[in-house]
Design a protein around this motif. Structure first.
Motif, PDB file in Angstrom:
ATOM      1  N   GLN A   1      33.815 -19.247  -2.027  1.00  0.00           N
ATOM      2  CA  GLN A   1      32.607 -18.484  -2.590  1.00  0.00           C
ATOM      3  C   GLN A   1      33.312 -17.038  -3.047  1.00  0.00           C
ATOM      4  O   GLN A   1      34.209 -17.140  -2.648  1.00  0.00           O
ATOM      5  N   PHE A   2      33.408 -16.493  -4.334  1.00  0.00           N
ATOM      6  CA  PHE A   2      33.059 -15.513  -4.775  1.00  0.00           C
ATOM      7  C   PHE A   2      32.152 -14.830  -5.644  1.00  0.00           C
ATOM      8  O   PHE A   2      31.689 -14.959  -5.994  1.00  0.00           O
ATOM      9  N   LYS A   3      32.777 -13.363  -5.862  1.00  0.00           N
ATOM     10  CA  LYS A   3      32.192 -12.449  -7.103  1.00  0.00           C
ATOM     11  C   LYS A   3      32.659 -12.478  -8.120  1.00  0.00           C
ATOM     12  O   LYS A   3      34.173 -12.083  -8.132  1.00  0.00           O
ATOM     13  N   GLN A   4      32.235 -12.528  -9.404  1.00  0.00           N
ATOM     14  CA  GLN A   4      33.049 -12.393 -10.763  1.00  0.00           C
ATOM     15  C   GLN A   4      31.522 -11.548 -11.269  1.00  0.00           C
ATOM     16  O   GLN A   4      30.599 -12.583 -11.164  1.00  0.00           O
ATOM     17  N   ALA A   5      32.247 -10.527 -11.663  1.00  0.00           N
ATOM     18  CA  ALA A   5      30.802  -9.680 -12.787  1.00  0.00           C
ATOM     19  C   ALA A   5      29.766  -9.317 -12.059  1.00  0.00           C
ATOM     20  O   ALA A   5      28.824  -9.569 -13.022  1.00  0.00           O
ATOM     21  N   GLY A   6      30.011  -8.910 -11.014  1.00  0.00           N
ATOM     22  CA  GLY A   6      28.615  -8.222 -10.114  1.00  0.00           C
ATOM     23  C   GLY A   6      28.297 -10.097  -9.241  1.00  0.00           C
ATOM     24  O   GLY A   6      27.429  -9.821  -8.614  1.00  0.00           O
ATOM     25  N   LYS A   7      28.188 -11.532  -9.587  1.00  0.00           N
ATOM     26  CA  LYS A   7      27.555 -12.201  -9.429  1.00  0.00           C
ATOM     27  C   LYS A   7      28.345 -12.882  -8.744  1.00  0.00           C
ATOM     28  O   LYS A   7      29.572 -13.359  -8.524  1.00  0.00           O
ATOM     29  N   THR A   8      27.685 -13.432  -7.338  1.00  0.00           N
ATOM     30  CA  THR A   8      28.631 -14.823  -6.159  1.00  0.00           C
ATOM     31  C   THR A   8      27.748 -15.663  -6.622  1.00  0.00           C
ATOM     32  O   THR A   8      27.496 -15.966  -7.281  1.00  0.00           O
ATOM     33  N   GLN A   9      29.490 -16.197  -7.038  1.00  0.00           N
ATOM     34  CA  GLN A   9      29.097 -17.812  -6.920  1.00  0.00           C
ATOM     35  C   GLN A   9      29.866 -19.032  -5.662  1.00  0.00           C
ATOM     36  O   GLN A   9      30.578 -18.000  -5.104  1.00  0.00           O
ATOM     37  N   SER A  10      29.994 -20.667  -6.064  1.00  0.00           N
ATOM     38  CA  SER A  10      30.479 -20.556  -5.921  1.00  0.00           C
ATOM     39  C   SER A  10      31.567 -22.137  -6.347  1.00  0.00           C
ATOM     40  O   SER A  10      31.329 -22.352  -6.932  1.00  0.00           O
ATOM     41  N   HIS A  11      33.158 -21.939  -5.969  1.00  0.00           N
ATOM     42  CA  HIS A  11      33.118 -23.571  -6.355  1.00  0.00           C
ATOM     43  C   HIS A  11      33.520 -24.315  -5.394  1.00  0.00           C
ATOM     44  O   HIS A  11      34.135 -24.279  -3.882  1.00  0.00           O
ATOM     45  N   HIS A  12      33.388 -25.416  -5.585  1.00  0.00           N
ATOM     46  CA  HIS A  12      33.076 -26.234  -4.881  1.00  0.00           C
ATOM     47  C   HIS A  12      34.606 -27.350  -5.935  1.00  0.00           C
ATOM     48  O   HIS A  12      33.476 -28.306  -7.148  1.00  0.00           O
ATOM     49  N   GLU A  13      35.212 -28.087  -5.011  1.00  0.00           N
ATOM     50  CA  GLU A  13      36.255 -29.165  -5.020  1.00  0.00           C
ATOM     51  C   GLU A  13      36.770 -30.034  -4.328  1.00  0.00           C
ATOM     52  O   GLU A  13      36.787 -29.623  -2.713  1.00  0.00           O
ATOM     53  N   ARG A  14      36.651 -31.174  -4.747  1.00  0.00           N
ATOM     54  CA  ARG A  14      37.835 -32.166  -3.693  1.00  0.00           C
ATOM     55  C   ARG A  14      38.920 -32.476  -4.476  1.00  0.00           C
ATOM     56  O   ARG A  14      39.099 -33.293  -5.229  1.00  0.00           O
ATOM     57  N   SER A  15      39.624 -32.236  -3.664  1.00  0.00           N
ATOM     58  CA  SER A  15      41.633 -32.139  -4.341  1.00  0.00           C
ATOM     59  C   SER A  15      42.415 -33.382  -3.676  1.00  0.00           C
ATOM     60  O   SER A  15      42.044 -33.797  -2.704  1.00  0.00           O
ATOM     61  N   LEU A  16      43.271 -33.522  -4.436  1.00  0.00           N
ATOM     62  CA  LEU A  16      44.004 -34.501  -3.894  1.00  0.00           C
ATOM     63  C   LEU A  16      45.218 -33.833  -4.320  1.00  0.00           C
ATOM     64  O   LEU A  16      45.664 -33.221  -5.131  1.00  0.00           O
ATOM     65  N   PHE A  17      45.819 -34.358  -2.990  1.00  0.00           N
ATOM     66  CA  PHE A  17      47.130 -33.561  -2.519  1.00  0.00           C
ATOM     67  C   PHE A  17      48.237 -34.698  -2.049  1.00  0.00           C
ATOM     68  O   PHE A  17      48.131 -35.912  -1.674  1.00  0.00           O
ATOM     69  N   LEU A  18      49.444 -34.587  -2.883  1.00  0.00           N
ATOM     70  CA  LEU A  18      50.463 -36.044  -2.461  1.00  0.00           C
ATOM     71  C   LEU A  18      52.036 -34.972  -1.725  1.00  0.00           C
ATOM     72  O   LEU A  18      52.434 -33.795  -1.914  1.00  0.00           O
ATOM     73  N   LYS A  19      52.241 -35.743  -1.327  1.00  0.00           N
ATOM     74  CA  LYS A  19      53.941 -34.865  -0.448  1.00  0.00           C
ATOM     75  C   LYS A  19      54.910 -36.153  -1.118  1.00  0.00           C
ATOM     76  O   LYS A  19      55.316 -36.615  -1.362  1.00  0.00           O
ATOM     77  N   LYS A  20      56.036 -35.345  -1.616  1.00  0.00           N
ATOM     78  CA  LYS A  20      57.162 -35.706  -2.313  1.00  0.00           C
ATOM     79  C   LYS A  20      58.091 -35.015  -2.028  1.00  0.00           C
ATOM     80  O   LYS A  20      58.408 -33.827  -1.464  1.00  0.00           O
ATOM     81  N   LYS A  21      58.622 -36.071  -1.699  1.00  0.00           N
ATOM     82  CA  LYS A  21      60.007 -35.425  -0.991  1.00  0.00           C
ATOM     83  C   LYS A  21      59.997 -34.178   0.404  1.00  0.00           C
ATOM     84  O   LYS A  21      60.364 -33.279   0.321  1.00  0.00           O
ATOM     85  N   GLY A  22      58.971 -34.230   1.020  1.00  0.00           N
ATOM     86  CA  GLY A  22      59.013 -34.135   2.445  1.00  0.00           C
ATOM     87  C   GLY A  22      57.911 -32.492   1.998  1.00  0.00           C
ATOM     88  O   GLY A  22      57.394 -32.035   2.987  1.00  0.00           O
TER      89      GLY A  22
END
Length: 165
Positions: free
Chosen positions: A101-122
């Motif tokens: 959740q964040f506010k930008q230009a006085g308006k509350t908004q929502s950013h929804h995502e499904r992120s892929l994370f990769l483990k490389k060399k630990g």
């Protein structure tokens, strides 16, 4: 900018939660821990950490200027982790679904995502993200072209049989 409470919502103190990861004092042990540290880095406007933790294979596709502009214009209100899949210390990839959740230009908004994370060399890296609310249509069978044989088996072209308007 120093904060007392960590923005990620997990740890009580920034200095005991995400800051050691952001400063490179210790690595993120899980995909979720890196995602929380990246969110906190956005709140701190630490775009170097955001860039460094982006997968080197896709780092050039990342628009850091746009990310920086957004981080500077937004007031981050809160983070909610909705789901995790894999992404533990022993895994080489993991998914984290979250809503920020964040506010930008006085308006509350929502950013929804499904992120892929990769483990490389630990070390964990953010690789890509998708909006789970947007689904891509997938055909059960290949598309039949107008000049392909008809799917009914008549031997006629599709356009002269079942594909007639």
């Amino acid at each position: 900018m120093e904060q007392n409470v960590c923005a990620c919502g997990r740890g009580p103190q920034l200095t005991e939660c995400c800051l050691p990861i952001i400063k490179g004092e210790r690595p993120a042990e899980t995909a979720e821990e890196l995602m929380r540290a990246r969110y906190t880095a956005f709140t701190l406007k630490d775009m170097d950490f955001v860039a460094e933790t982006h997968d080197p294979a896709t780092r050039d596709e990342n628009d850091m200027e746009a990310n920086s502009k957004w981080a500077n214009e937004a007031e981050f209100v809160g983070l909610e982790v909705l789901d995790t899949e894999l992404g533990q210390a022993k895994d080489s990839k993991g998914y984290v679904e979250f809503r920020a959740q964040f506010k930008q230009a006085g308006k509350t908004q929502s950013h929804h995502e499904r992120s892929l994370f990769l483990k490389k060399k630990g070390k964990w890296f953010f690789s890509e993200a998708k909006n789970p609310e947007i689904t891509t249509f997938e055909r059960a069978q290949p598309k039949v072209g107008r000049n392909d044989p008809c799917i009914c088996g008549s031997g006629k072209k599709f356009k002269k049989c079942c594909g007639r308007d």
